[in-house]
Every structure is written in C-alpha cells, then in structure tokens.
Design an enzyme around this catalytic site. Structure first.
Site, mmCIF file in Angstrom:
data_model
loop_
_atom_site.group_PDB
_atom_site.id
_atom_site.type_symbol
_atom_site.label_atom_id
_atom_site.label_comp_id
_atom_site.label_asym_id
_atom_site.label_seq_id
_atom_site.Cartn_x
_atom_site.Cartn_y
_atom_site.Cartn_z
ATOM 1 N N ASP A 118 39.798 15.518 -6.401
ATOM 2 C CA ASP A 118 40.296 15.504 -7.771
ATOM 3 C C ASP A 118 39.301 16.227 -8.674
ATOM 4 O OD1 ASP A 118 42.266 14.853 -9.642
ATOM 5 O OD2 ASP A 118 41.163 13.097 -10.315
ATOM 6 N N HIS A 125 40.257 17.420 -22.303
ATOM 7 C CA HIS A 125 40.017 16.086 -21.769
ATOM 8 C C HIS A 125 38.521 15.817 -21.640
ATOM 9 C CE1 HIS A 125 40.414 12.504 -19.314
ATOM 10 N NE2 HIS A 125 39.724 13.069 -18.337
ATOM 11 N N GLU A 191 46.146 8.949 -15.368
ATOM 12 C CA GLU A 191 45.699 10.331 -15.542
ATOM 13 C C GLU A 191 46.853 11.231 -15.122
ATOM 14 O OE1 GLU A 191 41.976 11.160 -13.623
ATOM 15 O OE2 GLU A 191 40.837 10.101 -15.169
ATOM 16 N N GLU A 193 48.351 14.483 -14.054
ATOM 17 C CA GLU A 193 47.740 15.630 -13.393
ATOM 18 C C GLU A 193 48.782 16.461 -12.645
ATOM 19 O OE1 GLU A 193 44.297 14.721 -11.088
ATOM 20 O OE2 GLU A 193 43.681 13.043 -12.360
ATOM 21 N N ASP A 225 46.617 9.875 -11.187
ATOM 22 C CA ASP A 225 45.401 9.339 -10.578
ATOM 23 C C ASP A 225 44.973 8.107 -11.368
ATOM 24 O OD1 ASP A 225 43.313 9.353 -8.693
ATOM 25 O OD2 ASP A 225 41.964 10.303 -10.124
ATOM 26 N N ARG A 229 38.882 2.060 -15.696
ATOM 27 C CA ARG A 229 37.785 2.612 -16.489
ATOM 28 C C ARG A 229 36.572 1.690 -16.544
ATOM 29 N NH1 ARG A 229 39.103 7.915 -16.559
ATOM 30 N NH2 ARG A 229 41.145 8.269 -17.493
ATOM 31 N N GLN A 232 34.877 1.958 -13.185
ATOM 32 C CA GLN A 232 34.320 3.310 -13.081
ATOM 33 C C GLN A 232 33.043 3.472 -13.902
ATOM 34 O OE1 GLN A 232 37.048 6.306 -14.472
ATOM 35 N NE2 GLN A 232 35.642 8.005 -14.091
ATOM 36 N N LYS A 245 38.485 4.549 -8.703
ATOM 37 C CA LYS A 245 39.469 5.607 -8.463
ATOM 38 C C LYS A 245 40.173 5.497 -7.114
ATOM 39 C CE LYS A 245 38.828 8.652 -11.950
ATOM 40 N NZ LYS A 245 39.903 9.323 -12.712
ATOM 41 N N THR A 249 46.597 6.578 -5.854
ATOM 42 C CA THR A 249 46.916 7.833 -6.530
ATOM 43 C C THR A 249 48.357 8.154 -6.174
ATOM 44 O OG1 THR A 249 44.637 8.649 -6.398
ATOM 45 C CG2 THR A 249 46.371 10.290 -6.745
ATOM 46 N N GLU A 350 42.076 8.388 -23.870
ATOM 47 C CA GLU A 350 42.068 9.353 -24.969
ATOM 48 C C GLU A 350 43.054 8.939 -26.065
ATOM 49 O OE1 GLU A 350 41.848 13.690 -23.470
ATOM 50 O OE2 GLU A 350 42.687 12.516 -21.827
#
Length: 405
Positions: A118, A125, A191, A193, A225, A229, A232, A245, A249, A350
């Site tokens: 990834d 971002h 996420e 993607e 994905d 947080r 992480q 993570k 996915t 975000e």
C-alpha cells in the site's frame, strides 16, 4: 455497439468488460470467470467450452490468476474475442444462453493475492495528515516528493466487497495515559483507494522500469484499506504500519482491464523537484477516476484520483527498484485518494480533522470515526470512448463489533 439491449446509463458497457469470479450454486462451489456487461454476467467459461476454444480451461479456474499470467497479448486477444461475441449479431444465439443476471450470482474474491503493498501517493492526503499530527512542522516529510512511500501489508487479509469487517483489537495509548491499554479500536477509519493487480511476473533482481507498467499490470480495482488509527499511532514508530492495518482490506469484485482505461489517461500533476531518472514519466499514466464515498448510503466525499502525485507506473518502478520480483496476483494500492477540497478527502481522519471537527452527514447525524453497524461503500467512474462512462462497481463493508469487546 452491442446487440444487447443495455440501459443507456450503464457503466458496464461494451467498452468496459471487467472480469470477476462468480458462482450460481450454493456455497460457491461452481466458481468461474465471468465478464460484466450491463446488468448481466457473461459466463465466458461456459461459452468458451461450447465454442471449444483452446483457452476454455483457463476460464473455468476459480481465480483470475492463470488468465492474468498469460500476459498482454492474450489479454488483448481475449478482450477482442469477447467484444466480437457481444457486437456481432452472428454470435447472438451462442451467447444468449450464457448471460446471467448479476443479481442472481454471488461474487467472490477475484484473485489469489500473492503480495500486497500500500502506497501513500496523494500529496493532499499526506499534507493533511502532516498538519493534523505535526502542526508545528512541515506537512510533508523530506523524502515524500522524492519517492513513492509505501508499506507491505498482509495478503491474507484481503477480502472481497460485502465481507463484514470485525473491529480490530490492539494496543492503544491515550495522550493523557501513562501506559497503553489493550482493546477494540476506538478510531476505526476508511481509506478510499485505487488498486492495481499484477498479471505478468518479473525476475528477482530485475527492476521493472516505468515503461513496462502495462506489460505487467492486468487491471484496476477499488480498495478500502480499513485503518485503526489509535492502534496505528501507538505502534508505527519505528517500523511503520502493523496491526492497525492488517485486519482487513476490502477490494471490489470486478477488475477493469487497463485497455478499458485508455480514455481516462491524463498528465500527472507537476512535480517539483523532478523525480530521479528511474521514476521519470515516459507515458502519462495518471488516471482520471472519480471516487465516491458513502457512509450508510449517504455521500460524504468525491476524491479525484487524477490529483495523485505518484502514478501507478512510478509506484511499480519503485516497488521493484531494489530487485523485488513481481508475482501473478500481486496487489498494490495507491493509498488514500484525497483532493484539495474538503469534500474530496478520502478518509474520516481528514474529514473530521483528526476527530476534532465531527462530520455531519446529510441525515444530520455526526461521525468522527466508524461505529459498529456502519456500512461504507466506495464506487468510481472514469471517462470512456464516445462519451461513455467506465464503472468499477463497488467495494462495500460493514463494521461488526470485536470478538473481544
């Protein structure tokens, strides 16, 4: 034009023809390769067997891997053959018995994933996260504009759209706490993607140049994905993402061939400084793909893939620059797709600015991060020939509570 009577607004038209794995029997015991056309799946395994084609056995496989390994010449020949079947009225009688309504099939993981990488290729971002986590420093790290940053994930946790996502557990440490605690993630995120699937392998020790992107990459899918947080942020120093993570996915079940995206190719954004020679663009492989993110059916973001700083050709070149080999079924993803506008951000971290500015949904409810029962759906479209639209289907997942909750 096809002899099929297709809806005028279909994004699975004759210029798309994405591949997937489907079944009609209980428990998916009869999995084989199909192609989406309008509201149908064309059972190319059965049709090829009826027509006694020499490649019929490839289409009876339960994944796309063997077909993807054949390389671009075979990909193009098969695509042309399928197009002919659907365009020439002479094939109508042979094809009609092998068209199945898509709402009558079950879709499965389209590939056996070999490796998963990834990336972190969106400047918007990366700058947003830099401003959230390092407000007193430059938003980008010094290396960001020199190379496509990425990490190796777990291929075994790639799941197909529609698979429930179990809220992961792990260590997390609140800012005010003196010690970490173990438990379910409280800051579960998405996420949005775009993913790329490798068909043709490469040799160990032989880097793949940017010019060979289309020689190795079979097609494109959508990727969510999922990211914990809080887990992480506690674990990622010094070696990067791990349990935050590696729990799930999600990818879309339809793989859009690169040949279907020729009209979506655009020039990438200006790069400053210029990339090193092995990363310099030779062909324009930025892609004009617009994603849509929905939370519980409500549109919350429209990230533009064309704004990505690093192209998929550059990602592939960097991924192999040290000599790593490609294997059939390798999946690599772009990282979160975000644009310059607030409503173009591809992650909740975000959209809620690190949880400090709750996102208000169209129905008036608010979110910072995902709650149990929330369902996230990603879709995307790209321009095709003659004003047509190329669709990617959807990737969907619902959050269920942790088994340790």
């Amino acid at each position: 034009m096809t002899w099929l009577d297709l809806p005028a607004d279909t994004t699975f038209g004759i210029h798309n023809l994405p591949y997937g794995i489907f079944s009609t029997a209980p428990h998916g015991h009869d999995r084989r390769i199909g192609v989406a056309i309008g509201p149908y799946v064309l059972d190319i395994a059965a049709l090829a067997a009826d027509l006694r084609l020499h490649v019929a056995d490839i289409f009876a496989e339960q994944t796309l891997n063997r077909f993807m390994a054949q390389g671009p010449t075979t990909w193009s020949e098969v695509r042309q053959r399928i197009t002919d079947w659907l365009v020439s009225p002479a094939h109508r009688a042979a094809v009609l018995p092998h068209l199945i309504r898509r709402d009558n099939v079950q879709l499965h993981l389209p590939v056996s994933v070999a490796d998963y990488v990834d990336f972190y290729a969106s400047q918007h971002h990366a700058e947003n996260l830099g401003r959230i986590f390092r407000p007193d420093s430059a938003p980008l790290t010094p290396n960001w504009k020199h190379l496509p940053i990425g990490y190796h994930g777990r291929a075994g946790t790639i799941v197909v759209s529609g698979t429930d996502v179990v809220r992961p557990c792990g260590q997390r440490k609140a800012l005010a706490a003196s010690e970490p605690a173990f438990g379910p993630s409280q800051r579960l995120d998405i996420e949005a993607e775009v993913g790329f699937l490798v068909g043709t392998p490469s040799k160990l020790g032989a880097p793949v140049p940017v010019t060979d992107f289309a020689t190795h990459v079979f097609g494109v899918c959508l990727v969510n994905d999922w990211s914990a947080r809080d887990i992480q942020s506690w674990e990622y120093v010094p070696l990067g993402p791990f349990l935050g993570k590696s729990f799930a996915t999600s990818i879309s079940p339809w793989i859009v061939p690169l040949d279907a995206l020729q009209h979506a190719r655009v020039q990438p954004p200006p790069r400053d400084p210029a990339p090193l020679p092995y990363l310099r663009d030779v062909e324009p492989w930025a892609l004009d793909i617009t994603l849509e993110v929905r939370l519980n059916g409500q549109l919350i973001s429209r990230p533009p893939y064309a704004a990505m700083y690093w192209t998929p050709a550059q990602m592939l070149a960097h991924m192999t620059a040290g000599g790593a080999s490609l294997r059939t079924g390798d999946l690599y993803a772009s990282g979160t797709v975000s644009g310059s506008a607030t409503n173009q951000r591809g992650s909740l971290i975000e959209l809620s600015w690190g949880g400090t500015e709750p996102l208000t949904l169209p129905d008036g409810t608010q979110r910072t991060f995902l709650l149990d029962g929330d369902e996230v759906t990603l879709t995307a479209n790209a321009p095709g020939p003659h004003g047509r639209t190329i669709g990617f289907g959807e990737v969907r997942g619902r959050i269920v509570s942790s088994v340790s909750a």
